[in-house]
Every structure is written in structure tokens, then in C-alpha cells.
Design a protein around this motif. Structure first.
Motif, PDB file in Angstrom:
ATOM      1  N   ALA A   1       9.525  12.189  -5.180  1.00  0.00           N
ATOM      2  CA  ALA A   1      10.531  11.560  -4.334  1.00  0.00           C
ATOM      3  C   ALA A   1      10.177  11.729  -2.860  1.00  0.00           C
ATOM      4  O   ALA A   1      10.318  10.797  -2.059  1.00  0.00           O
ATOM      5  N   VAL A   2       9.717  12.924  -2.482  1.00  0.00           N
ATOM      6  CA  VAL A   2       9.271  13.155  -1.105  1.00  0.00           C
ATOM      7  C   VAL A   2       8.070  12.264  -0.789  1.00  0.00           C
ATOM      8  O   VAL A   2       7.980  11.664   0.288  1.00  0.00           O
ATOM      9  N   ALA A   3       7.141  12.157  -1.758  1.00  0.00           N
ATOM     10  CA  ALA A   3       5.976  11.301  -1.566  1.00  0.00           C
ATOM     11  C   ALA A   3       6.388   9.844  -1.366  1.00  0.00           C
ATOM     12  O   ALA A   3       5.775   9.118  -0.577  1.00  0.00           O
ATOM     13  N   SER A   4       7.445   9.414  -2.059  1.00  0.00           N
ATOM     14  CA  SER A   4       7.910   8.029  -1.939  1.00  0.00           C
ATOM     15  C   SER A   4       8.451   7.743  -0.549  1.00  0.00           C
ATOM     16  O   SER A   4       8.236   6.658   0.007  1.00  0.00           O
ATOM     17  N   VAL A   5       9.162   8.708   0.031  1.00  0.00           N
ATOM     18  CA  VAL A   5       9.678   8.531   1.391  1.00  0.00           C
ATOM     19  C   VAL A   5       8.517   8.398   2.376  1.00  0.00           C
ATOM     20  O   VAL A   5       8.494   7.501   3.229  1.00  0.00           O
ATOM     21  N   LEU A   6       7.539   9.284   2.248  1.00  0.00           N
ATOM     22  CA  LEU A   6       6.366   9.231   3.117  1.00  0.00           C
ATOM     23  C   LEU A   6       5.587   7.934   2.903  1.00  0.00           C
ATOM     24  O   LEU A   6       5.089   7.329   3.856  1.00  0.00           O
ATOM     25  N   LEU A   7       5.500   7.496   1.640  1.00  0.00           N
ATOM     26  CA  LEU A   7       4.799   6.259   1.309  1.00  0.00           C
ATOM     27  C   LEU A   7       5.445   5.059   1.997  1.00  0.00           C
ATOM     28  O   LEU A   7       4.757   4.209   2.571  1.00  0.00           O
ATOM     29  N   ASN A   8       6.772   4.974   1.934  1.00  0.00           N
ATOM     30  CA  ASN A   8       7.477   3.842   2.538  1.00  0.00           C
ATOM     31  C   ASN A   8       7.214   3.735   4.035  1.00  0.00           C
ATOM     32  O   ASN A   8       7.015   2.647   4.572  1.00  0.00           O
ATOM     33  N   VAL A   9       7.218   4.879   4.709  1.00  0.00           N
ATOM     34  CA  VAL A   9       6.979   4.866   6.159  1.00  0.00           C
ATOM     35  C   VAL A   9       5.518   4.569   6.451  1.00  0.00           C
ATOM     36  O   VAL A   9       5.182   3.755   7.324  1.00  0.00           O
ATOM     37  N   SER A  10       4.608   5.189   5.700  1.00  0.00           N
ATOM     38  CA  SER A  10       3.176   5.048   5.967  1.00  0.00           C
ATOM     39  C   SER A  10       2.682   3.629   5.737  1.00  0.00           C
ATOM     40  O   SER A  10       1.892   3.098   6.528  1.00  0.00           O
ATOM     41  N   ILE A  11       3.149   2.981   4.667  1.00  0.00           N
ATOM     42  CA  ILE A  11       2.665   1.628   4.363  1.00  0.00           C
ATOM     43  C   ILE A  11       3.179   0.626   5.395  1.00  0.00           C
ATOM     44  O   ILE A  11       2.469  -0.315   5.766  1.00  0.00           O
ATOM     45  N   VAL A  12       4.393   0.830   5.891  1.00  0.00           N
ATOM     46  CA  VAL A  12       4.921  -0.069   6.922  1.00  0.00           C
ATOM     47  C   VAL A  12       4.190   0.160   8.251  1.00  0.00           C
ATOM     48  O   VAL A  12       3.943  -0.783   9.006  1.00  0.00           O
ATOM     49  N   MET A  13       3.796   1.407   8.518  1.00  0.00           N
ATOM     50  CA  MET A  13       3.045   1.686   9.739  1.00  0.00           C
ATOM     51  C   MET A  13       1.651   1.059   9.661  1.00  0.00           C
ATOM     52  O   MET A  13       1.105   0.603  10.673  1.00  0.00           O
TER      53      MET A  13
END
Length: 469
Positions: A91-103
Motif C-alpha cells: 500500500a505504501v509502495a502504491s502511494v509512492l508509485l502514483n506520485v512517481s509515475i505522474v512526476m
């Protein structure tokens, strides 16, 4: 966790298994944040150090690159049983993933703005490639799905490449128990796990053959999926290093067009076409709606004469439902801070250089990403991926008074390294989906790969025609 896939009503949500002892929402500890940030950074660092390798295949080549290493290493970590990742870690990885892919998309957008004037001559190709994305899958993949015995699930598997918006639409229109939804879910699942790897290998093969103009292939990468585009752009940039900035810009612009109009074209054009063509192909191949073979009299071939694989269905319930991170201001501060820090470190490691301008540039990308998330919150009909591409393109467009300042900070950034963390995090989440992947039969895998290929190649063929007409 993807904010673009939460539009479906809760009552229709697929039945999923929850981690034992997991709560619906939780607040991550400092250790959970730190471990996922450090682990994903290390994975990306190893991937960058592994470098790029080409395996010649005649005139073509398979390109093995950091994007591929990152997702593979992340996947191994995600599925290993020695120290399995918990649902909370994913779940933590998913939050980081969402921000990183948009960046990452923000970084691509900064390549689009300065090049807008150059693209006026191929404007029709940018628009026409969407026709290839939509209809290439229906024309090429649907008959194969019906012939292989997928039944009505072939409609869902082939009307588009089935990203989050399509998944939500199919859930609402057809329901979780429908074969069409199972087809959509299957392709969404395979695309989420293997899409970036598959498209990167396919783009490398086609790019190395020299048949297509690299600009046409770049336009074909506007599939509506950030991770798939990242994989394809990485492969083409290695094969055509001199055209890497243009490839990135065209892929990003094409992806923006796909995100803006692709869903509506899929829902109102390709889906109705798929429903009509399905009836034709079913009669031609003598298959019923369950995919069972029919004899010449229209009767179902006895079960004992059918292969066991023809009766296998995707078990949607095998997907694990991870708990969700309770989003608070501190959550977003940590996620954005970590993504910015990872972007600076990985860009420096990949480009082997760092300057204060690079640091400021990544911070600018983080600010554009934060603004995109904020706009998506208040205008949920437009996802953050669309907002960030539009914002970054506008911010660096020649007619904006401050564009040269932003370009001076971002022009030395390599979008592929800035967004590499998202690919590693994507692989780490494989443990959530591995049980469902085991229930997919080989027919579904073949049709999904054909769907991805038809969308990419169909768009590239039309773009090639327009560019050289």
C-alpha cells in the motif's frame, strides 16, 4: 490505490481477498516509509548500474535496459517467500508509485512544450494514431480471441488495452460477474504487471528493424498507460539516441491525446463495433457465448471432447485487497518529498552528473505533479496524468513568459531516470496479483499480448502513412 480507478460504485466492486489481520485504512510508520523508499531506490540503482545491452536478432534487436531490470528485480522482491512483502508495504509502495509515475509524465511534458512548433507538420498523424489504438485491437485481436474460445470475454479483452478508466466503465456497465468484465480485468491485470516490459521489447524489435520512422513509433506509444509508454520510450531512445528528446515529446503528446479522447472513442466507437463483430466471428468460428465449440447443427460439442483449458475462467477473487494508506497532509509531504529525492538521486546516477539546476528542476516537476493531483481532486473527471501533461506542456511552451526559466532548470533532466522508481514499485506490487495471474489460461495471455501489439502497431502504421504521405 490508483485514483483513476475509483470511479466505480462500491456495490459492484470485485470480490477480493484481504490480507489476514489487515485493516481497511492505516497510517504507515516511519520504518514502513523508509524501507519502501530505500528499497525502491536501491533497486533502481542496481538497474542503472546493470546498464543497457542489445541482443541482435537479424536487423532487429532485443534491448535490455534499466527499465526492464527495475521491473524484473522489483517483481522478484514482490513475489519471493523468504521475507514476503506485507499488504501494508504494498500500500505504501502504491502511494509512492502514483506520485512517481505522474512526476515522470511531468518530465515528459517539459519536452513537449519547447517542441510544439516542430509538431505542426505532423499534427494529423498525432490525431490519426488514435484510430489505430482503438480499431487495431478490434480488427486484429477480437477474431483471435473468439477463435481460441474466450467467448464474450474476448470483447472485453480486445476493445481497448483496458487501463483503469476502461476497467471502471466495464464494471459499471456489465457488472463484475459478466464475461466482458472478466476479459477487461484480465488484460488490465496483465498490462499492469507485464505491459511495460512487453512494450519495451516490442518497441526495441520494431525500432531496430528500421521499417518504421521512429517518430511514428513514438506516436504509437501513446497507449494511455504511463508505464507502457515509459518502457517503449526507453527502448526507442537507446536505439535512436540522437532523436531521444523528440521521441519523448511525441510519445508524451500522443499519450495526452489518448487520455483526452481515447476513453470516449473506446466507449462509444470501438466497444459497439466489438459487440457487432463478435456475433460475426462467433458464427464463423462456431463458438457460443461461453467459448464452447458448436457442431454443424448448432449443438454444443460434448465436454469430454473439449480441451480442459477451454473451461478455465479467470478467478477475479484471487486478487488480494491490500489495506489503504490513510491520506493526510503528512502522507503527501512524505510521498512527494521521497519522489523528488529519488528523482534527483536516480537522475544523477543515470546521467552521471548533478547540478543545483537539476535539483531545482526536479522540485519544479514535483510542484507540477502536486498541482495536477490538486486539480484532479476538484475536477475528478480529468485524471492527474492528463492534468500534469497539460500543465508541463503549457509551462514550457514558447508563448509563456516564464517558459525559458523552467526549461533552464529541466532541460538536463532525463525523464526515464526521474520516473524509474515508479517501474520498480510497479514490480514490487506483483505479489498482490500473482494468485490471479495463476488462474489465467494461455489463451488469455496470447490475446492480451495481441491487444497490446495491435494497439501500438496499428497506431504506428497510420502515423507512418501520414508522416510520409
Amino acid at each position: 490505490m490508483n485514483p483513476e480507478s475509483t470511479t466505480a460504485p462500491e456495490v459492484d466492486a470485485p470480490a477480493v481477498k484481504a490480507d489476514q489481520g489487515a485493516t481497511t485504512f492505516f497510517t504507515p510508520t516511519v520504518r514502513q516509509w523508509g524501507s519502501m523508499i530505500l528499497l525502491s531506490t536501491v533497486v533502481c540503482g542496481v538497474a542503472i548500474l546493470a546498464g543497457t545491452h542489445k541482443i541482435p536478432l537479424g536487423n532487429a534487436a532485443i534491448v535490455l535496459m534499466p527499465v526492464l531490470w527495475a521491473v524484473l528485480i522489483g517483481a522478484v522482491i514482490g513475489v519471493q517467500k523468504v521475507r514476503p512483502m506485507s499488504g501494508q508495504s504494498r500500500a505504501v509502495a502504491s502511494v509512492l508509485l502514483n506520485v512517481s509515475i505522474v512526476m515522470f509524465l511531468a518530465a515528459l511534458g517539459t519536452h513537449v512544450g519547447p517542441s510544439l512548433a516542430k509538431f505542426t507538420t505532423i499534427g494529423p498523424a498525432i490525431l490519426l494514431q488514435e484510430v489505430g489504438h482503438i480499431f487495431g485491437t478490434v480488427i486484429l485481436a477480437l477474431p483471435v480471441g473468439v477463435a481460441l474460445g474466450m467467448g464474450r470475454s474476448a470483447i472485453g479483452a480486445t476493445w481497448a488495452i483496458d487501463r483503469e478508466s476502461y476497467l471502471a466503465y466495464a464494471l459499471q456497465r456489465f457488472g463484475v460477474k459478466s464475461p466482458i468484465y472478466r476479459g477487461v480485468f484480465s488484460v488490465w491485470l496483465l498490462g499492469s504487471v507485464f505491459g511495460a516490459v512487453f512494450i519495451s521489447l516490442l518497441a526495441g524489435l520494431l525500432g531496430g528493424m528500421g521499417i518504421f520512422d521512429p517518430r511514428a513509433l513514438a506516436l504509437g506509444l501513446g497507449l494511455g498507460s504511463g508505464s507502457m509508454m515509459l518502457g517503449g520510450v526507453a527502448a526507442l531512445s537507446i536505439i535512436y539516441p540522437g532523436q531521444a528528446p523528440e521521441i519523448m515529446a511525441l510519445a508524451a503528446l500522443s499519450n495526452l491525446v489518448t487520455n483526452l479522447v481515447g476513453f470516449y472513442a473506446g466507449a462509444f466507437l470501438s466497444l459497439p463495433l466489438s459487440l457487432r463483430l463478435y456475433k460475426f466471428w462467433s458464427r464463423l468460428f462456431r463458438r457460443d457465448d461461453e467459448g464452447q465449440r458448436l457442431d454443424r447443427n448448432g449443438g454444443v460439442v460434448p465436454a469430454k471432447q473439449r480441451r480442459p483449458q477451454e473451461r478455465v475462467k479467470l478467478d477475479v477473487s484471487a486478487v488480494i485487497q491490500d489495506p489503504e494508506v490513510r491520506t493526510k497532509p503528512s502522507t503527501w509531504i512524505i510521498a512527494f518529498g521521497a519522489s523528488i529525492a529519488m528523482g534527483v538521486v536516480l537522475n544523477a546516477l543515470g546521467t552521471k552528473s548533478i547540478s543545483i539546476n537539476d535539483v531545482v528542476g526536479v522540485v519544479v516537476l514535483g510542484l507540477l505533479t502536486a498541482l495536477a493531483f490538486l486539480l484532479a481532486k476538484y475536477v475528478p473527471a480529468v485524471p492527474s496524468s492528463v492534468w500534469v501533461l497539460a500543465l508541463a506542456t503549457l509551462a514550457t511552451a514558447p508563448f509563456m513568459p516564464f517558459s525559458q526559466t523552467i526549461i533552464s532548470f529541466t532541460h538536463n533532466l532525463d525523464a526515464l531516470y526521474v520516473g524509474l522508481g515508479s517501474i520498480a514499485l510497479l514490480g514490487m506490487n506483483l505479489g498482490r496479483d500473482v494468485n490471479a495471474l495463476k488462474t489465467l489460461n494461455w489463451r488469455t495471455v496470447i490475446v492480451a499480448m495481441l491487444t497490446f501489439s495491435a494497439s501500438f502497431v496499428g497506431a504506428a502504421v497510420l502515423a507512418q502513412f501520414v508522416i510520409h504521405v
